[in-house]
Design an enzyme around this catalytic site. Sequence first.
Site, PDB file in Angstrom:
ATOM      1  N   SER A 232       0.817  -1.201   0.000  1.00 12.43           N
ATOM      2  CA  SER A 232       0.000   0.000   0.000  1.00 12.43           C
ATOM      3  C   SER A 232       0.853   1.255   0.000  1.00 12.43           C
ATOM      4  O   SER A 232       1.951   1.280   0.589  1.00 12.43           O
ATOM      5  CB  SER A 232      -0.833  -0.054   1.281  1.00 12.43           C
ATOM      6  OG  SER A 232      -1.430   1.167   1.526  1.00 12.43           O
TER       7      SER A 232
ATOM      8  N   TYR B 186      -1.941  -0.857  10.914  1.00 12.62           N
ATOM      9  CA  TYR B 186      -2.280  -1.371   9.583  1.00 12.62           C
ATOM     10  C   TYR B 186      -1.109  -1.136   8.641  1.00 12.62           C
ATOM     11  O   TYR B 186      -0.642  -2.025   7.953  1.00 12.62           O
ATOM     12  CB  TYR B 186      -3.537  -0.684   9.034  1.00 12.62           C
ATOM     13  CG  TYR B 186      -3.718  -0.890   7.551  1.00 12.62           C
ATOM     14  CD1 TYR B 186      -4.058  -2.144   7.049  1.00 12.62           C
ATOM     15  CD2 TYR B 186      -3.506   0.144   6.644  1.00 12.62           C
ATOM     16  CE1 TYR B 186      -4.196  -2.347   5.682  1.00 12.62           C
ATOM     17  CE2 TYR B 186      -3.643  -0.050   5.288  1.00 12.62           C
ATOM     18  CZ  TYR B 186      -3.988  -1.294   4.812  1.00 12.62           C
ATOM     19  OH  TYR B 186      -4.114  -1.495   3.471  1.00 12.62           O
TER      20      TYR B 186
ATOM     21  N   LYS C 152       2.157  -3.591   6.558  1.00 14.99           N
ATOM     22  CA  LYS C 152       2.387  -3.509   5.120  1.00 14.99           C
ATOM     23  C   LYS C 152       3.818  -3.085   4.812  1.00 14.99           C
ATOM     24  O   LYS C 152       4.169  -2.882   3.673  1.00 14.99           O
ATOM     25  CB  LYS C 152       1.444  -2.465   4.503  1.00 14.99           C
ATOM     26  CG  LYS C 152      -0.013  -2.829   4.583  1.00 14.99           C
ATOM     27  CD  LYS C 152      -0.347  -3.876   3.554  1.00 14.99           C
ATOM     28  CE  LYS C 152      -1.770  -4.333   3.709  1.00 14.99           C
ATOM     29  NZ  LYS C 152      -2.005  -5.540   2.936  1.00 14.99           N
TER      30      LYS C 152
HETATM   31  P1  NAD Z   1     -11.355  -6.410   1.204  1.00 15.46           P
HETATM   32  O1  NAD Z   1     -11.592  -6.368   2.668  1.00 15.46           O
HETATM   33  O2  NAD Z   1     -12.508  -6.101   0.310  1.00 15.46           O
HETATM   34  O3  NAD Z   1     -10.742  -7.807   0.783  1.00 15.46           O
HETATM   35  C1  NAD Z   1      -9.915  -8.560   1.617  1.00 15.46           C
HETATM   36  C2  NAD Z   1     -10.494  -9.954   1.693  1.00 15.46           C
HETATM   37  O4  NAD Z   1      -9.668 -10.765   2.512  1.00 15.46           O
HETATM   38  C3  NAD Z   1     -11.900  -9.989   2.270  1.00 15.46           C
HETATM   39  O5  NAD Z   1     -12.757 -10.670   1.379  1.00 15.46           O
HETATM   40  C4  NAD Z   1     -11.738 -10.739   3.589  1.00 15.46           C
HETATM   41  O6  NAD Z   1     -12.887 -11.498   3.915  1.00 15.46           O
HETATM   42  C5  NAD Z   1     -10.509 -11.597   3.301  1.00 15.46           C
HETATM   43  N1  NAD Z   1      -9.740 -11.989   4.474  1.00 15.46           N
HETATM   44  C6  NAD Z   1      -9.259 -11.186   5.470  1.00 15.46           C
HETATM   45  N2  NAD Z   1      -8.569 -11.905   6.357  1.00 15.46           N
HETATM   46  C7  NAD Z   1      -8.597 -13.201   5.931  1.00 15.46           C
HETATM   47  C8  NAD Z   1      -8.059 -14.411   6.418  1.00 15.46           C
HETATM   48  N3  NAD Z   1      -7.352 -14.449   7.547  1.00 15.46           N
HETATM   49  N4  NAD Z   1      -8.285 -15.533   5.726  1.00 15.46           N
HETATM   50  C9  NAD Z   1      -9.000 -15.519   4.580  1.00 15.46           C
HETATM   51  N5  NAD Z   1      -9.532 -14.397   4.062  1.00 15.46           N
HETATM   52  C10 NAD Z   1      -9.331 -13.252   4.735  1.00 15.46           C
HETATM   53  O7  NAD Z   1     -10.141  -5.422   0.895  1.00 15.46           O
HETATM   54  P2  NAD Z   1      -9.582  -4.896  -0.494  1.00 15.46           P
HETATM   55  O8  NAD Z   1      -9.850  -3.438  -0.551  1.00 15.46           O
HETATM   56  O9  NAD Z   1     -10.000  -5.769  -1.599  1.00 15.46           O
HETATM   57  O10 NAD Z   1      -8.028  -5.042  -0.221  1.00 15.46           O
HETATM   58  C11 NAD Z   1      -7.311  -6.210  -0.589  1.00 15.46           C
HETATM   59  C12 NAD Z   1      -5.887  -6.101  -0.079  1.00 15.46           C
HETATM   60  O11 NAD Z   1      -5.292  -4.922  -0.605  1.00 15.46           O
HETATM   61  C13 NAD Z   1      -5.797  -5.998   1.439  1.00 15.46           C
HETATM   62  O12 NAD Z   1      -4.664  -6.708   1.872  1.00 15.46           O
HETATM   63  C14 NAD Z   1      -5.604  -4.514   1.678  1.00 15.46           C
HETATM   64  O13 NAD Z   1      -4.898  -4.265   2.842  1.00 15.46           O
HETATM   65  C15 NAD Z   1      -4.781  -4.134   0.445  1.00 15.46           C
HETATM   66  N6  NAD Z   1      -4.936  -2.706   0.089  1.00 15.46           N
HETATM   67  C16 NAD Z   1      -6.178  -2.161  -0.059  1.00 15.46           C
HETATM   68  C17 NAD Z   1      -6.307  -0.799  -0.348  1.00 15.46           C
HETATM   69  C18 NAD Z   1      -7.673  -0.156  -0.480  1.00 15.46           C
HETATM   70  O14 NAD Z   1      -7.752   1.083  -0.356  1.00 15.46           O
HETATM   71  N7  NAD Z   1      -8.746  -0.900  -0.743  1.00 15.46           N
HETATM   72  C19 NAD Z   1      -5.177  -0.018  -0.511  1.00 15.46           C
HETATM   73  C20 NAD Z   1      -3.933  -0.619  -0.381  1.00 15.46           C
HETATM   74  C21 NAD Z   1      -3.815  -1.978  -0.070  1.00 15.46           C
HETATM   75  N1  UFG Z   2     -11.745  11.909   3.181  1.00 16.96           N
HETATM   76  C1  UFG Z   2     -12.737  12.797   3.563  1.00 16.96           C
HETATM   77  N2  UFG Z   2     -13.893  12.277   4.090  1.00 16.96           N
HETATM   78  C2  UFG Z   2     -14.103  10.946   4.250  1.00 16.96           C
HETATM   79  C3  UFG Z   2     -13.078  10.048   3.859  1.00 16.96           C
HETATM   80  C4  UFG Z   2     -11.910  10.569   3.334  1.00 16.96           C
HETATM   81  O1  UFG Z   2     -12.585  14.011   3.444  1.00 16.96           O
HETATM   82  O2  UFG Z   2     -15.171  10.555   4.748  1.00 16.96           O
HETATM   83  C5  UFG Z   2     -10.507  12.435   2.571  1.00 16.96           C
HETATM   84  C6  UFG Z   2      -9.246  12.099   3.355  1.00 16.96           C
HETATM   85  O3  UFG Z   2      -9.001  13.065   4.331  1.00 16.96           O
HETATM   86  C7  UFG Z   2      -8.204  12.065   2.226  1.00 16.96           C
HETATM   87  C8  UFG Z   2      -8.989  11.579   0.998  1.00 16.96           C
HETATM   88  O4  UFG Z   2     -10.357  11.817   1.306  1.00 16.96           O
HETATM   89  O5  UFG Z   2      -7.751  13.372   1.951  1.00 16.96           O
HETATM   90  C9  UFG Z   2      -8.809  10.091   0.747  1.00 16.96           C
HETATM   91  O6  UFG Z   2      -9.090   9.376   1.954  1.00 16.96           O
HETATM   92  P1  UFG Z   2      -9.298   7.787   1.963  1.00 16.96           P
HETATM   93  O7  UFG Z   2      -9.633   7.389   3.354  1.00 16.96           O
HETATM   94  O8  UFG Z   2     -10.244   7.399   0.888  1.00 16.96           O
HETATM   95  O9  UFG Z   2      -7.879   7.244   1.512  1.00 16.96           O
HETATM   96  P2  UFG Z   2      -6.452   7.368   2.199  1.00 16.96           P
HETATM   97  O10 UFG Z   2      -5.536   7.952   1.174  1.00 16.96           O
HETATM   98  O11 UFG Z   2      -6.510   8.020   3.496  1.00 16.96           O
HETATM   99  O12 UFG Z   2      -6.082   5.837   2.469  1.00 16.96           O
HETATM  100  C10 UFG Z   2      -6.388   4.833   1.484  1.00 16.96           C
HETATM  101  C11 UFG Z   2      -6.717   3.531   2.212  1.00 16.96           C
HETATM  102  C12 UFG Z   2      -5.500   2.957   2.806  1.00 16.96           C
HETATM  103  C13 UFG Z   2      -4.443   2.835   1.774  1.00 16.96           C
HETATM  104  C14 UFG Z   2      -4.158   4.174   1.150  1.00 16.96           C
HETATM  105  C15 UFG Z   2      -3.147   4.079   0.083  1.00 16.96           C
HETATM  106  O13 UFG Z   2      -7.654   3.754   3.226  1.00 16.96           O
HETATM  107  O14 UFG Z   2      -5.828   1.681   3.271  1.00 16.96           O
HETATM  108  O15 UFG Z   2      -5.360   4.678   0.601  1.00 16.96           O
HETATM  109  O16 UFG Z   2      -3.429   3.045  -0.764  1.00 16.96           O
HETATM  110  F1  UFG Z   2      -3.322   2.366   2.333  1.00 16.96           F
END
Ligand code: NAD
Ligand code: UFG
Length: 358
Positions: free
Chosen positions: A129, A153, A157
Site C-alpha cells: 500500500s 495497519y 504492510k
Molecule cells: P477487502 O476487505 O474487500 O478484501 C480482503 C479480503 O480478505 C476480504 O474478502 C476478507 O474477507 C478476506 N480476508 C481477510 N482476512 C482473511 C483471512 N485471515 N483468511 C482468509 N480471508 C481473509 O479489501 P480490499 O480493498 O480488496 O483489499 C485487498 C488487499 O489490498 C488488502 O490486503 C488490503 O490491505 C490491500 N490494500 C487495499 C487498499 C484499499 O484502499 N482498498 C489499498 C492498499 C492496499
Molecule cells: N476523506 C474525507 N472524508 C471521508 C473520507 C476521506 O474528506 O469521509 C478524505 C481524506 O481526508 C483524504 C482523501 O479523502 O484526503 C482520501 O481518503 P481515503 O480514506 O479514501 O484514503 P487514504 O488515502 O486516506 O487511504 C487509502 C486507504 C488505505 C491505503 C491508502 C493508500 O484507506 O488503506 O489509501 O493506498 F493504504
Amino acid sequence: MSKIILVTGGAGYIGSHTVLQLLLGGYKAVVVDNLDNSSDVSIKRVKELAREYVNNLSFHQVDLRDRPAIEKIFAQTKFEAVIHFAGLKAVGESVSEPLLYHDNNVIGTVILLEVMSAHGCKNLIFSSSATVYGWPKEVPCTEEFPLTAVNPYGRTKCHLIISDMVGQLFVEEICRDLHNSDSKWKIILLRYFNPVGAHPSGHIGEDPRGTPNNLMPFVQQVAVGRRSALTVFGNDYSTKDGTGVRDYIHVVDLADGHIAALRKLSDPKIGCEVYNLGTGKGTSVLEMVSAFEKASGKKIPLKIVGRRPGDAEVVYASTKKAETELKWKAKYGIEEICRDQWNWASKNPYGYGSSHSK
Ligand code: NAD
Ligand code: UFG
C-alpha cells in the site's frame, strides 16, 4: 493448459475484480477467503461475468490461519503463483485491535508462505500500500522513498520493526528476507494508491461493512440516500482547494496491474521487486466530489470538519517503474471512475445485500 492461480481474499473488493480479469485472461483461479469482510455473492457475480470461463473458478471459504485447510488446497492443486489479498484493512480498528491485525495480516501471511514453500510454489504477488510512504516529503512517490508507517495497519504492510517487537518482521520485509534466503522465490510487492470505482457492468464493486472509512464508498452512500452528507476532513491543506490530494486508480486498472505482474514473474531476472500501482495524477477531495456529482446527477452535501489524524496532505505515485518494467499503465481517469462507481451504486445501493440486486 491454463495456469492456476491461488487468490487469497478473492471475494473482496480488489480480489473479485482481479479474479474476473484472470479468468477473462485465460487463467484458472482458486479463491480462498473467510468472508470476514466480503460476501460469496461477489463470487457468484464474478462467475456470471466470466461466462464461458465460469468453470475455471473455484472457491474455498477458509481462513488463511487454518493451516490444515490451506495444506489440503495445496495438496490438491499445483499453483503457478499466489496473489495474496487476504488481510484486514480498517486503519481505526488496527489501532484499537493491534493483536487481531498482526495475527491476521502477519501470521496469516507467514502460514501461507510456509505452505507455499512446502509445496514448491515460490511465486507471490502481495498487496502492499502507498500507506507505507506515510506523509511523503515530496511527490510523486517513487519506489525508493523511505518507508514510514503511522498506524499498525501500515506497519503490517511495510518493513518497520516496532520497538517492543524487535525481531518481528513484517510482510514486505518477510518477503525480502525470504527471497534473500532462497533465490527461487520470485515476489512482486504492489503498492496500491487509492483503489476506487467498480466493474463497468455494475455487478461487482466495493461493499464495505459498517461506516465506510474511505472517501468514495462514503460519497456513494450519500448519493443513494444512506447518509446525509460527506464529512470533508480538512480544507486548510496547502493544496489547490485546501483539501487532501490522492491518486485514485480505477479498480479494473489495478486488477490488470496484477495480470501484468504475473507475467513479470516469469522473467528469470525477477527477484523481490516493488511496484507502485497508481495513475501519477493527484485529485483533491472537492474535485472528486464534483466529478461524482456530474456522473450521478446527485448533489453531495458537504460538512467541512478538521483534519483526520494521520492523514497526509498530498500523495500520488511515480508510475515510471511499472510502465517501463511491467508494461502496464492505468487507462481510466476520474470521469470513468465516477461513472462506474455510480453505475454500481445505483444498481446495488446496499451493496451485495441489496434486495433488488441480481
Ligand atoms: P477487502 O476487505 O474487500 O478484501 C480482503 C479480503 O480478505 C476480504 O474478502 C476478507 O474477507 C478476506 N480476508 C481477510 N482476512 C482473511 C483471512 N485471515 N483468511 C482468509 N480471508 C481473509 O479489501 P480490499 O480493498 O480488496 O483489499 C485487498 C488487499 O489490498 C488488502 O490486503 C488490503 O490491505 C490491500 N490494500 C487495499 C487498499 C484499499 O484502499 N482498498 C489499498 C492498499 C492496499
Ligand atoms: N476523506 C474525507 N472524508 C471521508 C473520507 C476521506 O474528506 O469521509 C478524505 C481524506 O481526508 C483524504 C482523501 O479523502 O484526503 C482520501 O481518503 P481515503 O480514506 O479514501 O484514503 P487514504 O488515502 O486516506 O487511504 C487509502 C486507504 C488505505 C491505503 C491508502 C493508500 O484507506 O488503506 O489509501 O493506498 F493504504
